[in-house]
Design an enzyme around this catalytic site. Structure first.
Site, PDB file in Angstrom:
ATOM      1  N   LYS B 193       0.833  -1.165  -0.125  1.00  0.00           N
ATOM      2  CA  LYS B 193       0.220  -0.010  -0.222  1.00  0.00           C
ATOM      3  C   LYS B 193       1.050   1.129  -0.124  1.00  0.00           C
ATOM      4  O   LYS B 193       1.573   1.715   1.032  1.00  0.00           O
ATOM      5  CB  LYS B 193      -1.059  -0.106   1.241  1.00  0.00           C
ATOM      6  CG  LYS B 193      -2.114   0.678   1.140  1.00  0.00           C
ATOM      7  CD  LYS B 193      -2.096   1.926   1.182  1.00  0.00           C
ATOM      8  CE  LYS B 193      -1.867   2.916   2.614  1.00  0.00           C
ATOM      9  NZ  LYS B 193      -1.777   4.307   2.574  1.00  0.00           N
ATOM     10  N   GLU B 267       9.764   0.494  10.908  1.00  0.00           N
ATOM     11  CA  GLU B 267      10.768   1.628  10.646  1.00  0.00           C
ATOM     12  C   GLU B 267      10.084   2.736  10.792  1.00  0.00           C
ATOM     13  O   GLU B 267       9.193   3.388   9.965  1.00  0.00           O
ATOM     14  CB  GLU B 267      11.447   1.280   9.321  1.00  0.00           C
ATOM     15  CG  GLU B 267      12.731   1.972   9.155  1.00  0.00           C
ATOM     16  CD  GLU B 267      12.750   3.394   8.846  1.00  0.00           C
ATOM     17  OE1 GLU B 267      12.937   4.304   9.862  1.00  0.00           O
ATOM     18  OE2 GLU B 267      12.996   3.611   7.730  1.00  0.00           O
ATOM     19  N   CYS B 301      13.393  10.154   7.864  1.00  0.00           N
ATOM     20  CA  CYS B 301      13.224   9.715   9.483  1.00  0.00           C
ATOM     21  C   CYS B 301      14.511   9.827  10.188  1.00  0.00           C
ATOM     22  O   CYS B 301      14.372  10.070  11.262  1.00  0.00           O
ATOM     23  CB  CYS B 301      12.686   8.177   9.435  1.00  0.00           C
ATOM     24  SG  CYS B 301      13.470   7.385   8.273  1.00  0.00           S
ATOM     25  N   GLU B 398       9.437  14.821  16.268  1.00  0.00           N
ATOM     26  CA  GLU B 398      10.058  14.854  14.882  1.00  0.00           C
ATOM     27  C   GLU B 398       9.042  15.793  14.170  1.00  0.00           C
ATOM     28  O   GLU B 398       7.935  15.841  14.088  1.00  0.00           O
ATOM     29  CB  GLU B 398       9.592  13.354  14.323  1.00  0.00           C
ATOM     30  CG  GLU B 398      10.176  13.055  12.902  1.00  0.00           C
ATOM     31  CD  GLU B 398      10.048  11.855  12.402  1.00  0.00           C
ATOM     32  OE1 GLU B 398       9.114  11.103  12.823  1.00  0.00           O
ATOM     33  OE2 GLU B 398      10.776  11.449  11.915  1.00  0.00           O
TER      34      GLU B 398
END
Lengths: 299, 488
Positions: B193, B267, B301, B398
């Site tokens: 996806k 992850e 990331c 983040e």
């Protein structure tokens, strides 16, 4: 050494035996549960063996604090040093071989000969794991041939504080088989014993305390598995969870709770009551992180 | 002190002329279906969504919005394909993957332009970083397919079955490669996806699978939104879930998977510390700081989003950094001279804006590159916050954007303590000329990837993944294969 037959008995005119008060093992010390609670431990025939501490959530949290405190020193020790400390544990186990065989016979409901065999296997397993301390990095780490002018190396590192639910059965061999792989690589452990058969684990604490193992590297709690496992699974300062001693429903609940800080979770394996097989790396690698370091190559 | 970034006569003299990459190399259809069992098809419910070029807000195409029925069909196709695919000799699976790697190389310019259009990242990055790594990933894993017995899992390890893979929008095709290449090499089949805002390169990849003659059902692509991804990971006939994305969603997936037999790798987010010591080669360190946080508009990331600079060189580093940032070219991602492109979506821009505003409110000092931003599209000027405290949101959360938070330290111990003071543990950087200090720091930083005197380097042979709440499992290298195999 006390056996179910002699324990508490004075009818035969034999010497009255000295009973042991079983205690928790936290931060290298042997406290009673802060809750003051104990529960009755019986042998396979239902005969009273001892009162064991019924550890509380507070005891579990104290154990996590002790394990965290010990982590830097233990994970920073050389692999050679950790290997020698673990080998020393095996030496101490060997010295108490008869005691453990008797405790295993009572706890697991085994005939004496079989209990001795299981005890020997547990000691040998501990020796086997001791030797892994300075080999696992070479087996699961290594250099990576990246397509560029870089030095690139992957190394396994311990994940941190591991909460271990010891197997419900196999009170010594199962116990050793889950505990040794966690600590040999540099993790520290909070171990919840089998609820019904905690005595070999509580005696193992006495071995650990006399084996140069720094206090806090292993912490041992006896009590109700679910009562202790729930706060450990939800604890933000626990890095990983070994569910060996949890049944299916509790294991699912604990795994979901562990997601809150993404603990590494080792699920109970189907048919895991047989601890005699070669364990391979399967109980070490789940509690290792791979760190990869890059550095440019050039003058 | 003079302003280090006042426009100089030189910078005007050396202004660049536009150098746009041609769009003609890519032909985007007005609409795309789901790729299930080797065929493109409409979503069962007939739903579609639009995908935009974030640099211009132009509608690029209309894409099928997969629902639960489509997930069902895709998983069924993958299940049916699993038996024959896993039974193929490894050498045959390898050849399919080699074919895919080669076709990606052949079509790399087309895919680079497509990715730049759909994602907003500069063509320089898609052309020089994303696409070469995508091809390399398939090439590397192709070679594993017939050597799995040497992967450290005992002789003849087995594939897991159907892998459900959900990937993010920041490196759409590269994340696809990280997921699909090891899964197929190990003998699994996949349902992937792609992210809602960047579906196109995965659909072009579906066409590459057809060109390569890959058996139908081995790779299935179901486009859609978060609900589509949730239906996929919750599907009972999935054996493996692999997710790259936010930590919040990763935790949700871990809860979904709890109590099942599904294997899971995650992850997730990061808040990487880039640590600059006073003996570092400062010019190189400045380049590393820039690539650490402004590569891919900071939507990475493993970005070095926290700069930890030793107090004694703070002013010197910041002056050099601002001078360097003033030379960054922000704008049209298709321009070959562009360094910083568009933010991927309005939603992401809003999040970056909100967090940057919180930095100001909480007392950090904000500085942004003095550059002109295009009038349309989603843009955020590269921004540096100084005077950042560890409790500030911009030091803890983040941001996933071109925003650098600068903190200081005096001793290596303090640097380690501050670097590790985060629930994340994905990446870290170390800049110093002293080798023994590099190794000491590298050992003490709780992060899965440590870049010393470099940053943001990737390679298919190099395991990538995080400690703590940055997730678990590794992607790349021998370690990455373990996520798709089990002992025989």
């Amino acid at each position: 050494m006390s056996t179910p037959e002699t324990r508490g008995s004075e009818a035969r005119g034999a010497r009255l035996s000295v009973l042991k008060t079983y205690k928790l093992y936290i931060g290298g010390k042997f406290p009673r549960s802060e809750s003051g609670r104990v529960y009755e431990v019986t042998d396979a025939q239902g005969q009273w063996l001892a009162n064991a501490p019924l550890a509380s959530r507070k005891d579990a949290r104290d154990a996590v604090v002790a394990a965290r405190k010990a982590f830097a020193g233990w994970s920073g020790a050389t692999a050679y040093n950790r290997g020698q400390v673990l080998y020393r544990v095996a030496e101490m186990l060997e010295g108490r071989r008869e005691q453990f065989a008797a405790e295993v016979a009572a706890a697991d409901g085994l005939p004496a000969a079989k209990a001795r065999e299981v005890t020997d296997a547990a000691i040998d397993r501990w020796v086997w794991y001791a030797g892994w301390s300075d080999k696992v990095a070479q087996v699961v780490g290594g250099a990576n041939p990246v397509a560029g002018p870089f030095f690139n190396l992957s190394t396994p590192e311990p994940t941190g504080v591991v909460a271990v639910l010891a197997p419900r059965r196999s009170s010594l061999l199962g116990l050793v088989s889950v505990l040794a792989p966690v600590i040999v690589t540099g993790n520290t452990a909070v171990l919840v014993t089998s609820h019904t058969a905690p005595l070999p684990a509580l005696s193992l604490a006495e071995v650990l305390a006399t084996s140069d193992l720094p206090g806090g590297v292993v912490n041992i709690l006896s009590g109700d598995t679910a009562e202790l496992a729930r706060p450990l699974a939800a604890h933000r300062d626990v890095n990983a969870l070994d569910l060996a001693g949890a049944d299916g429903e509790l294991a699912a609940e604990l795994e979901a709770a562990a997601a809150e800080n993404l603990k590494r979770v080792l699920r109970p394996a189907p048919g895991a009551d047989d601890w005699s097989a070669d364990p391979g790396l399967a109980r070490m690698t789940p509690f290792l992180e791979t760190k990869t370091v890059w550095h440019p190559v050039g003058a | 002190m003079t302003d280090p970034v006042a426009p100089s006569a030189a910078s005007k003299l050396f202004a660049y002329a536009p150098a746009p990459e041609s769009r003609a190399v890519v032909d985007i259809a007005p609409s795309y279906g789901l790729f299930i069992d080797g065929e493109f098809r409409e979503a069962a419910a007939g739903k579609v969504f639009k995908t935009l070029a974030p640099a211009t807000e132009e509608v690029l195409s209309e894409v099928a919005h997969g629902g639960a029925d489509d997930v069902e069909a895709a998983v069924r196709a993958a299940r049916e394909a699993f038996g024959p695919w896993s039974a193929l000799p490894g050498a045959e699976r390898a050849k399919y993957l080699f074919r895919i790697a080669r076709i990606i190389q052949e079509r790399s310019r087309e895919l680079a332009v497509l990715e730049t259009l759909d994602n907003g990242k500069p063509i320089r990055e898609t052309r020089d970083a994303d696409l070469p790594l995508v091809a390399a990933h398939f090439f590397y894993h192709a070679g594993w397919a017939d050597k799995l017995s040497y992967a450290g899992l005992g002789p003849d390890p087995r594939p897991l079955g159907v892998a459900a893979q959900v990937i993010p929008w920041n490196f759409p095709l590269l994340m696809l490669a990280w997921k699909i290449a090891p899964a197929l090499a190990a003998g699994n089949t996949v349902v992937l996806k792609p992210a809602e805002t960047t579906p196109l390169s995965a659909l072009f990849f579906a066409d590459i699978c057809r060109q390569a003659g890959l058996p139908k059902g081995v790779v299935n692509i179901v486009t859609g939104d978060g609900a589509t991804g949730a239906a996929l990971v919750a599907h009972p006939d999935v054996n493996k879930v692999a997710f790259t994305g936010s930590t919040a969603v990763g935790k949700e997936i871990a809860r979904t998977v709890a109590g099942t037999d599904k294997r899971l790798t995650l992850e997730l987010g990061g808040k990487g510390a880039n640590i600059v010591f006073d003996d570092a080669p400062l010019d190189q360190a400045v380049e590393g700081i820039v690539s650490g946080i402004f590569f891919n508009q900071g939507q990475v990331c493993c970005a070095g989003s926290r700069l930890l600079v030793q107090e004694s060189v703070h002013d010197e580093v910041l002056d050099a950094l601002k001078r360097r940032l003033a030379t960054l070219r922000v704008g049209d991602p298709l321009d070959k001279n562009t360094d910083v492109g568009a933010i991927n979506s309005a939603e992401q821009l809003a999040r970056i804006t909100e967090l940057a505003d919180s930095g100001e409110r909480e007392g950090a000092e904000r500085w942004s590159v003095p550059c002109e931003l295009p009038g349309r599209g989603y843009w955020f000027a590269p921004t540096v916050f100084t005077g950042v405290g560890q409790t500030h949101r911009i030091a803890r959360e983040e941001i996933f954007g071109p925003v650098l938070s600068v903190l200081t330290f005096r001793t290596p111990d303090e640097a380690v303590a501050k670097a590790n003071n985060t629930p994340y543990g994905l990446s870290a950087g170390i800049w110093t000329e002293k080798g023994s200090r590099i190794l000491d720091m590298a050992g003490r930083l709780r992060a899965g990837v440590v870049w010393a005197n470099t940053f943001n380097k990737f390679d298919p042979t190099s395991p990538f993944g995080g400690y703590k709440e940055s997730g678990y499992g590794r992607e790349g290298g021998r370690h990455g294969l373990e996520a798709y195999l089990e002992h025989a």
